[in-house]
Design a protein around this motif. Structure first.
Motif, PDB file in Angstrom:
ATOM      1  N   ASN A   1       0.820  -1.220   0.000  1.00 19.88           N
ATOM      2  CA  ASN A   1       0.000   0.000   0.000  1.00 19.88           C
ATOM      3  C   ASN A   1       0.852   1.267   0.000  1.00 19.88           C
ATOM      4  O   ASN A   1       0.369   2.332  -0.400  1.00 19.88           O
ATOM      5  N   ASN A   2       2.097   1.148   0.432  1.00 21.59           N
ATOM      6  CA  ASN A   2       2.985   2.316   0.502  1.00 21.59           C
ATOM      7  C   ASN A   2       4.369   1.934  -0.014  1.00 21.59           C
ATOM      8  O   ASN A   2       4.782   0.766   0.057  1.00 21.59           O
ATOM      9  N   TYR A   3       5.069   2.920  -0.533  1.00 18.86           N
ATOM     10  CA  TYR A   3       6.438   2.711  -0.962  1.00 18.86           C
ATOM     11  C   TYR A   3       7.371   2.708   0.254  1.00 18.86           C
ATOM     12  O   TYR A   3       7.049   3.291   1.294  1.00 18.86           O
TER      13      TYR A   3
ATOM     14  N   LEU B   1       9.757   7.089   1.165  1.00 18.46           N
ATOM     15  CA  LEU B   1       8.690   8.092   1.080  1.00 18.46           C
ATOM     16  C   LEU B   1       9.221   9.511   0.883  1.00 18.46           C
ATOM     17  O   LEU B   1       8.449  10.476   0.966  1.00 18.46           O
TER      18      LEU B   1
ATOM     19  N   ASP C   1      10.495  -0.385  -4.735  1.00 14.44           N
ATOM     20  CA  ASP C   1       9.474   0.624  -5.027  1.00 14.44           C
ATOM     21  C   ASP C   1       9.198   0.695  -6.528  1.00 14.44           C
ATOM     22  O   ASP C   1       8.043   0.836  -6.955  1.00 14.44           O
TER      23      ASP C   1
ATOM     24  N   LYS D   1       5.394  10.462  -3.773  1.00 13.67           N
ATOM     25  CA  LYS D   1       5.310   9.196  -3.053  1.00 13.67           C
ATOM     26  C   LYS D   1       3.959   9.031  -2.325  1.00 13.67           C
ATOM     27  O   LYS D   1       3.912   8.664  -1.140  1.00 13.67           O
TER      28      LYS D   1
ATOM     29  N   ASP E   1       0.400   7.228  -1.455  1.00  8.96           N
ATOM     30  CA  ASP E   1       0.169   5.799  -1.248  1.00  8.96           C
ATOM     31  C   ASP E   1      -0.419   5.188  -2.513  1.00  8.96           C
ATOM     32  O   ASP E   1      -1.140   5.847  -3.277  1.00  8.96           O
TER      33      ASP E   1
END
Length: 280
Positions: free
Chosen positions: A7-9, A12, A64, A97, A99
């Protein structure tokens, strides 16, 4: 083994602004948007190929980059000439960056309205008007006709590609609100103009006439003259309305309509319904 998209890199930290060279490279790559078109993910392969130079500069973390490439390979379908609008917005989110679920949602929201806007702008407005003018030039023997059509059409679409890429990249998600605020009115106005032009082309270039003359004693009844007295160019109008009815009611494709017109032309010429265009 399938790649699990987080859900996230991991990194950030916002990436630096993309340079003009990279943006221009992605604009040229966007010409191949439909090169790997398929019925499962539509333009996804061409979309990733187009946006990849920007993603590689934004995501220096390999994980990423892999995650970004994976979610950018999901279903994608928009107007091919306006794709740079979506590209600029997505790149802006990737650079900051955001989400991944947000980027996915924005990509879908941005690509949706562009189909109707692009069709109204290009296929219902620019192409009929430009083709109507330049085809008349070509019919009259002016060799510049087809070249002028290609020049105008490509100048408009390339100009839009460059403008939309740079503008939407700077504006980010705010560009969606600006676009959709008047999208309905713009699409309707462009569609009305396109229909008006199609009607003008029908009466101008639709030269189909009946070759039916009924003997009446010492005189003759010319059916075409009677029809012209009621409504000039009634036959071309009837053919256009018939094709529209078949496409709207029975979902006929343009190819089937072309074949129908070809058959009508051959049968009508064979039975003498249409006047001969060949000198006697």
């Amino acid at each position: 083994m399938a790649f699990n998209i987080p859900n996230n890199y991991e990194d950030l930290t916002p990436a630096p602004q993309l340079d003009k060279k990279t943006l221009n490279k992605m604009i040229w790559r966007s010409l191949f948007l439909q090169a790997s078109f398929n019925y499962e993910r539509m333009q996804a392969g061409g979309w990733l190929y187009s946006i990849l130079p920007g993603l590689e500069k934004i995501h220096t973390n390999k994980k990423d980059l892999a995650a970004s490439m994976s979610h950018n390979l999901e279903f994608f379908n928009t107007h091919p000439f306006l794709v740079n609008f979506v590209m600029g917005i997505v790149l802006s989110l990737e650079q900051n960056k955001a989400d991944i679920p947000t980027i996915r949602a924005v990509r879908v929201a941005a690509m949706g309205p562009l189909g109707g806007i692009g069709d109204a702008l290009f296929w219902l407005t620019l192409v009929p008007i430009t083709a109507g003018i330049t085809s008349n030039m070509a019919i009259n023997g002016n060799i510049a006709g087809p070249f002028l059509f290609l020049l105008i059409f490509n100048a408009v679409q390339f100009g839009l590609r460059y403008f939309l890429m740079n503008w939407s990249y700077k504006m980010g998600t705010n560009a969606i609100g600006i676009l959709t605020a008047s999208a309905k009115e713009f699409t309707r106005a462009a569609s009305i103009m396109g229909i008006f032009v199609v009607g003008a082309l029908t009466v101008t270039f639709g030269d189909t006439k009946l070759n039916l003359v009924i003997p009446n004693g010492h005189s003759k009844i010319d059916i075409q003259a009677i029809l012209d007295g009621v409504l000039p160019s009634m036959i071309p109008l009837a053919i256009v309305l018939l094709l529209y009815f078949l496409m709207r009611k029975f979902k006929w494709t343009p190819l089937r309509c072309i074949l129908l017109v070809l058959v009508l032309g051959l049968l009508g010429s064979g039975f003498g319904i249409w006047p001969s265009i060949w000198p006697k």
